[in-house]
Design a protein around this motif. Structure first.
Motif, short mmCIF file in Angstrom:
data_model
loop_
_atom_site.label_atom_id
_atom_site.label_comp_id
_atom_site.label_asym_id
_atom_site.label_seq_id
_atom_site.Cartn_x
_atom_site.Cartn_y
_atom_site.Cartn_z
N ALA A 190 0.83 -1.21 0.00
CA ALA A 190 0.00 0.00 0.00
C ALA A 190 0.86 1.26 0.00
O ALA A 190 0.57 2.22 -0.73
N LEU A 191 1.93 1.27 0.80
CA LEU A 191 2.80 2.45 0.86
C LEU A 191 3.53 2.67 -0.46
O LEU A 191 3.61 3.81 -0.95
N VAL A 192 4.07 1.60 -1.04
CA VAL A 192 4.77 1.73 -2.32
C VAL A 192 3.80 2.17 -3.42
O VAL A 192 4.13 3.00 -4.27
N THR A 193 2.59 1.62 -3.39
CA THR A 193 1.59 1.99 -4.40
C THR A 193 1.20 3.46 -4.27
O THR A 193 1.05 4.16 -5.27
N TYR A 213 4.27 -5.42 -7.54
CA TYR A 213 2.92 -5.51 -6.99
C TYR A 213 2.22 -4.15 -7.07
O TYR A 213 1.01 -4.07 -7.36
N ALA A 214 2.98 -3.08 -6.82
CA ALA A 214 2.40 -1.74 -6.85
C ALA A 214 1.94 -1.36 -8.26
O ALA A 214 0.88 -0.75 -8.44
N PHE A 215 2.74 -1.71 -9.27
CA PHE A 215 2.33 -1.43 -10.65
C PHE A 215 1.06 -2.20 -10.99
O PHE A 215 0.14 -1.67 -11.62
N LEU A 216 1.02 -3.46 -10.57
CA LEU A 216 -0.17 -4.27 -10.81
C LEU A 216 -1.37 -3.67 -10.08
O LEU A 216 -2.48 -3.61 -10.63
N ALA A 217 -1.15 -3.19 -8.86
CA ALA A 217 -2.24 -2.57 -8.09
C ALA A 217 -2.75 -1.31 -8.79
O ALA A 217 -3.96 -1.05 -8.80
N ALA A 266 -6.49 -1.76 -4.23
CA ALA A 266 -6.00 -2.95 -4.95
C ALA A 266 -4.70 -3.46 -4.34
O ALA A 266 -4.45 -4.67 -4.33
N ALA A 267 -3.89 -2.53 -3.81
CA ALA A 267 -2.62 -2.93 -3.18
C ALA A 267 -2.87 -3.78 -1.94
O ALA A 267 -2.05 -4.64 -1.60
N LEU A 268 -3.97 -3.56 -1.26
CA LEU A 268 -4.32 -4.39 -0.10
C LEU A 268 -4.80 -5.77 -0.54
O LEU A 268 -4.60 -6.76 0.16
N MET A 269 -5.41 -5.82 -1.71
CA MET A 269 -6.00 -7.07 -2.19
C MET A 269 -4.94 -8.05 -2.69
O MET A 269 -5.07 -9.26 -2.49
N ILE A 270 -3.86 -7.55 -3.31
CA ILE A 270 -2.91 -8.43 -4.00
C ILE A 270 -2.15 -9.34 -3.03
O ILE A 270 -2.15 -10.56 -3.18
N PRO A 271 -1.44 -8.81 -2.01
CA PRO A 271 -0.73 -9.73 -1.10
C PRO A 271 -1.69 -10.62 -0.30
O PRO A 271 -1.35 -11.77 0.00
N LEU A 272 -2.87 -10.09 0.03
CA LEU A 272 -3.85 -10.92 0.73
C LEU A 272 -4.30 -12.07 -0.16
O LEU A 272 -4.39 -13.23 0.30
N ALA A 273 -4.57 -11.77 -1.44
CA ALA A 273 -4.98 -12.82 -2.37
C ALA A 273 -3.87 -13.85 -2.55
O ALA A 273 -4.12 -15.06 -2.63
#
Length: 300
Positions: A19-22, A229-233, A248-255
């Motif tokens: 989330a921070l990087v995004t 991950y941030a680019f994908l988010a 979306a950044a919260l969703m990716i590592p959780l997924a």
């Protein structure tokens, strides 16, 4: 149940970092109209400054963190003022190539400045929270991850409040909408972009410090995965908004962690290494039906 809760607790730190990087990448993208491929190495540089303050100066992590954030902020501002401000009319592809070149520059500077040894890092706080469940199993969450969560939430909430209610936030939103019109309306877009780059650098250093405090060995490229991950988010959430990429950044590592959980539950542990591939595949399907991103909108 304990396994599921441990999976959720283990997702806290990656969610904070992503989330921070995004948020950092989104700020630069919205104001400078480029994807900053050097965000990861700038963040790593900040972590090296924090590690040096810890080992050489004997400071605590709480004191070392602002020093590392300030150092990363100075580098980011210098990049905007010395490079992007003089090349503001370079097309989008040219700007991306510039940030790619900065990767080699920063990574090459790290061993020259900090040496070749791998610096040691500390956590914000030691110990675990232990939860005893009714079925006799135990779920564990590190206290460090809770501190990282609180830090990340406070920082991101403050940024969104400033974006929504402050004069700086209005200037950022105006610049993000149309830099030329914003300049015609009296907004100093040079200041807006410099502050955005500086804030992005500080956010990156905070994210890198959180990553290192969780036990990750730092190096020039140790933030690369989170940058991807941030680019994908950004694409998944939609770069047309500030909040979409962060959600979306919260969703990716959780997924990613949940996929690993379910493949183990169904007895297919060999698929664990494919968890991120599965997440990417799901994201591609979503983007196919929502090209502007989940929270994106068409701009007329």
């Amino acid at each position: 149940m304990a396994y599921f809760l441990n999976t959720l607790f283990g997702s806290i730190t990656p969610m904070c970092i992503t989330a921070l990087v995004t948020m950092a990448i989104t700020l630069i993208f919205k104001t400078s109209y480029t994807t900053n491929f050097a965000q990861g190495v700038i963040s790593a540089f900040g972590a090296y400054v924090v590690a040096t303050a810890l080992s050489s100066l004997g400071l605590s992590l709480w004191v070392s963190l602002p020093i590392g954030m300030f150092a990363a902020m100075l580098i980011a501002v210098a990049i905007d003022v010395l490079i992007f401000r003089n090349g503001r009319y370079v097309n989008a592809l040219g700007k991306q190539i510039i940030t790619m070149g900065l990767i080699s520059l920063v990574v090459g500077a790290i061993p020259l400045i900090f040496g070749l040894s791998t610096p040691e890092f500390k956590s914000f706080v030691s110990g675990n929270f232990v939860f005893e469940l009714s079925d006799g199993t135990v779920a564990t969450m590190t206290k460090n991850s809770m501190v990282c969560l609180l830090l990340s939430v406070v920082v991101i909430v403050v940024i969104f409040v400033l974006l929504r209610f402050s004069k700086w936030g209005l200037s950022v939103r105006a610049t993000a909408s149309n830099e030329y019109v914003a300049g015609m309306m009296g907004i100093n877009t040079h200041i807006v972009t410099a502050v955005s780059w500086g804030l992005a650098g500080a956010l990156g250093a905070l994210a890198a410090t959180i990553n290192a405090s969780s036990g990750t060995i730092i190096g020039g490229y140790f933030m690369t995965n989170y940058q991807v991950y941030a680019f994908l988010a950004g694409i998944l959430g939609g770069f047309s908004t500030f909040y979409g990429p962060v959600i979306a950044a919260l969703m990716i590592p959780l997924a990613n962690n949940l996929v690993q959980y379910f493949v183990n539950v169904i007895g297919k542990p060999e698929l664990t290494g494919w968890s991120m591939v599965i997440v990417y595949a799901i994201a591609l399907v979503i983007i196919f039906f929502k090209p502007q991103g989940i929270f994106g909108k068409k701009i007329a």
